[in-house]
Design an enzyme around this catalytic site. Structure first.
Site, PDB file in Angstrom:
ATOM      1  N   HIS A  82      70.494  36.221  59.281  1.00 34.47           N
ATOM      2  CA  HIS A  82      71.738  36.865  58.835  1.00 34.47           C
ATOM      3  C   HIS A  82      71.719  37.186  57.335  1.00 34.47           C
ATOM      4  O   HIS A  82      72.782  37.264  56.705  1.00 34.47           O
ATOM      5  CB  HIS A  82      72.940  35.988  59.211  1.00 34.47           C
ATOM      6  CG  HIS A  82      72.950  34.623  58.587  1.00 34.47           C
ATOM      7  ND1 HIS A  82      73.313  33.497  59.279  1.00 34.47           N
ATOM      8  CD2 HIS A  82      72.665  34.196  57.314  1.00 34.47           C
ATOM      9  CE1 HIS A  82      73.258  32.445  58.467  1.00 34.47           C
ATOM     10  NE2 HIS A  82      72.867  32.843  57.279  1.00 34.47           N
TER      11      HIS A  82
ATOM     12  N   HIS B 281      79.660  30.299  54.952  1.00 34.17           N
ATOM     13  CA  HIS B 281      79.019  30.087  53.646  1.00 34.17           C
ATOM     14  C   HIS B 281      80.069  29.958  52.537  1.00 34.17           C
ATOM     15  O   HIS B 281      79.984  30.607  51.500  1.00 34.17           O
ATOM     16  CB  HIS B 281      78.088  31.245  53.312  1.00 34.17           C
ATOM     17  CG  HIS B 281      76.891  31.368  54.193  1.00 34.17           C
ATOM     18  ND1 HIS B 281      76.949  31.779  55.504  1.00 34.17           N
ATOM     19  CD2 HIS B 281      75.573  31.147  53.943  1.00 34.17           C
ATOM     20  CE1 HIS B 281      75.726  31.806  56.013  1.00 34.17           C
ATOM     21  NE2 HIS B 281      74.880  31.423  55.093  1.00 34.17           N
TER      22      HIS B 281
ATOM     23  N   HIS C  42      63.815  29.072  55.012  1.00 29.88           N
ATOM     24  CA  HIS C  42      64.123  29.612  53.682  1.00 29.88           C
ATOM     25  C   HIS C  42      64.812  28.568  52.826  1.00 29.88           C
ATOM     26  O   HIS C  42      65.489  27.689  53.335  1.00 29.88           O
ATOM     27  CB  HIS C  42      64.919  30.916  53.732  1.00 29.88           C
ATOM     28  CG  HIS C  42      66.321  30.888  54.294  1.00 29.88           C
ATOM     29  ND1 HIS C  42      66.612  30.484  55.583  1.00 29.88           N
ATOM     30  CD2 HIS C  42      67.510  31.253  53.756  1.00 29.88           C
ATOM     31  CE1 HIS C  42      67.911  30.633  55.811  1.00 29.88           C
ATOM     32  NE2 HIS C  42      68.491  31.081  54.711  1.00 29.88           N
TER      33      HIS C  42
ATOM     34  N   GLU D  80      69.589  26.157  58.922  1.00 29.93           N
ATOM     35  CA  GLU D  80      70.450  27.036  59.735  1.00 29.93           C
ATOM     36  C   GLU D  80      69.888  27.231  61.143  1.00 29.93           C
ATOM     37  O   GLU D  80      70.603  27.702  62.031  1.00 29.93           O
ATOM     38  CB  GLU D  80      70.588  28.419  59.073  1.00 29.93           C
ATOM     39  CG  GLU D  80      71.409  28.410  57.803  1.00 29.93           C
ATOM     40  CD  GLU D  80      71.445  29.765  57.094  1.00 29.93           C
ATOM     41  OE1 GLU D  80      72.296  29.945  56.216  1.00 29.93           O
ATOM     42  OE2 GLU D  80      70.610  30.647  57.412  1.00 29.93           O
TER      43      GLU D  80
HETATM   44  C1  DHB Z   1      69.750  34.733  52.109  1.00 33.04           C
HETATM   45  C2  DHB Z   1      69.639  34.005  53.293  1.00 33.04           C
HETATM   46  C3  DHB Z   1      70.760  33.418  53.868  1.00 33.04           C
HETATM   47  O1  DHB Z   1      70.730  32.667  55.006  1.00 33.04           O
HETATM   48  C4  DHB Z   1      72.007  33.568  53.286  1.00 33.04           C
HETATM   49  O2  DHB Z   1      73.075  33.029  53.910  1.00 33.04           O
HETATM   50  C5  DHB Z   1      72.128  34.274  52.106  1.00 33.04           C
HETATM   51  C6  DHB Z   1      71.008  34.848  51.526  1.00 33.04           C
HETATM   52  C7  DHB Z   1      68.572  35.395  51.491  1.00 33.04           C
HETATM   53  O3  DHB Z   1      67.413  35.151  51.892  1.00 33.04           O
HETATM   54  O4  DHB Z   1      68.772  36.226  50.589  1.00 33.04           O
HETATM   55 FE    FE Z   2      72.655  31.753  55.459  1.00 37.89          FE
END
Ligand code: DHB
Ligand code: FE
Length: 279
Positions: free
Chosen positions: A12, A59, A193, A240
């Protein structure tokens, strides 16, 4: 009774909202990511879901660090898109399905998942981007939705085992809903990530690919990992993937793969997409 047609798990990343708005689908950076979707669009055209139950993490838009429900659910007639600050274009509101929301609330609380009920709820990129990816050209306005939020943000987080059980209870709830609706379940976020700290930019392709394999064939596999294990393996935001785990729990014992895609990176994130059909 209502029928679960399948589930789709996908990233997302808010940056995708800009790419959609600027029509960058053929741009070399974006093409390998967007190319993961046409086979899923074809499947959705075939199974024609009426409602999407969207499992995601808020978020900071509805819940901040001072008030953080572990599990929460929307029960509103509509959900307004009010992203939390990346400046992505906000899209129109999303239709709710209050009948399904209240049926799920009754069934889940009966099953001892004491989730927070939200009769007003704003939605952020974690809800809107996957719907816009799956139902392009504002077809998003044509599907009813039930947002289900999980805390993947502030410790303590629910375990993978708990999320899987939550997903299984969601399946029971949907399948006992007196309706002829066809329901698709979405799980959003991940895969590996980390956006901040010393390991910012961390990605773990080996783990992500194994997770995607096992999610299909052996969803309980992920329960061997504690939350600190998952953070270590996938990064502080990689956790997540719990939203994928809950989605998978809602699909029943056996699933078939409709389509999958994995591309590194989109922004800071390993962008996985996995569409599954309940068998
Ligand atoms: C990014 C990834 C995310 O899950 C999010 O909520 C906000 C930003 C990103 O990789 O930029
Ligand atoms: Fe996210």
């Amino acid at each position: 009774m209502a029928k679960i047609v399948g589930g789709i798990c996908t990233t997302h990343v808010p940056y995708i909202g800009r790419a959609i708005a600027k029509n960058l689908h053929q741009d070399p950076y974006w093409k390998p990511f967007f190319d993961g979707f046409p086979p899923i669009h074809a499947w959705l055209d075939k199974v024609k879901p009426d409602v999407a139950v969207v499992v995601y993490n808020d978020h900071g838009l509805n819940f901040f660090l001072d008030k953080m429900p572990t599990f929460s659910i929307g029960a509103a007639p509509e959900y307004h898109h009010a992203d939390e600050g990346w400046g992505i274009p906000t899209t129109g509101s999303f239709m709710g399905d209050q009948d399904l929301s209240w049926h799920m609330i009754d069934s889940l609380i009966e099953d001892e998942f004491d989730l927070t009920t939200c009769q007003e709820m704003l939605v952020d990129h974690a809800f809107t981007i996957p719907i816009d990816l799956l139902l392009p050209n504002r077809q998003a306005g044509s599907i009813r939705t039930v947002p289900v939020c999980q805390n993947t943000v502030q410790f303590p987080l629910p375990s993978a085992k708990r999320c899987l059980a939550f997903g299984r209870a969601i399946r029971k709830a949907i399948e006992s809903w007196d309706s002829d609706a066809r329901v698709v379940v979405l799980g959003t976020g991940g895969l590996s990530h980390q956006l901040d700290g010393e390991r910012a930019g961390f990605i773990n392709k080996t783990f992500d690919l194994e997770f995607m394999d096992k999610l299909v064939t052996d969803p309980d596999w992920v329960s061997q990992y504690s939350i600190p294990d998952i953070v270590e393996l996938t990064g502080t935001q990689g956790v997540e993937l719990l939203n994928w785990v809950t989605c998978r729990g809602a699909l029943g014992d056996k699933v078939g793969v409709v389509h999958r895609n994995y591309h590194i990176p989109i922004s800071n994130t390993a962008a996985g997409t996995l569409a599954m059909e309940s068998l």
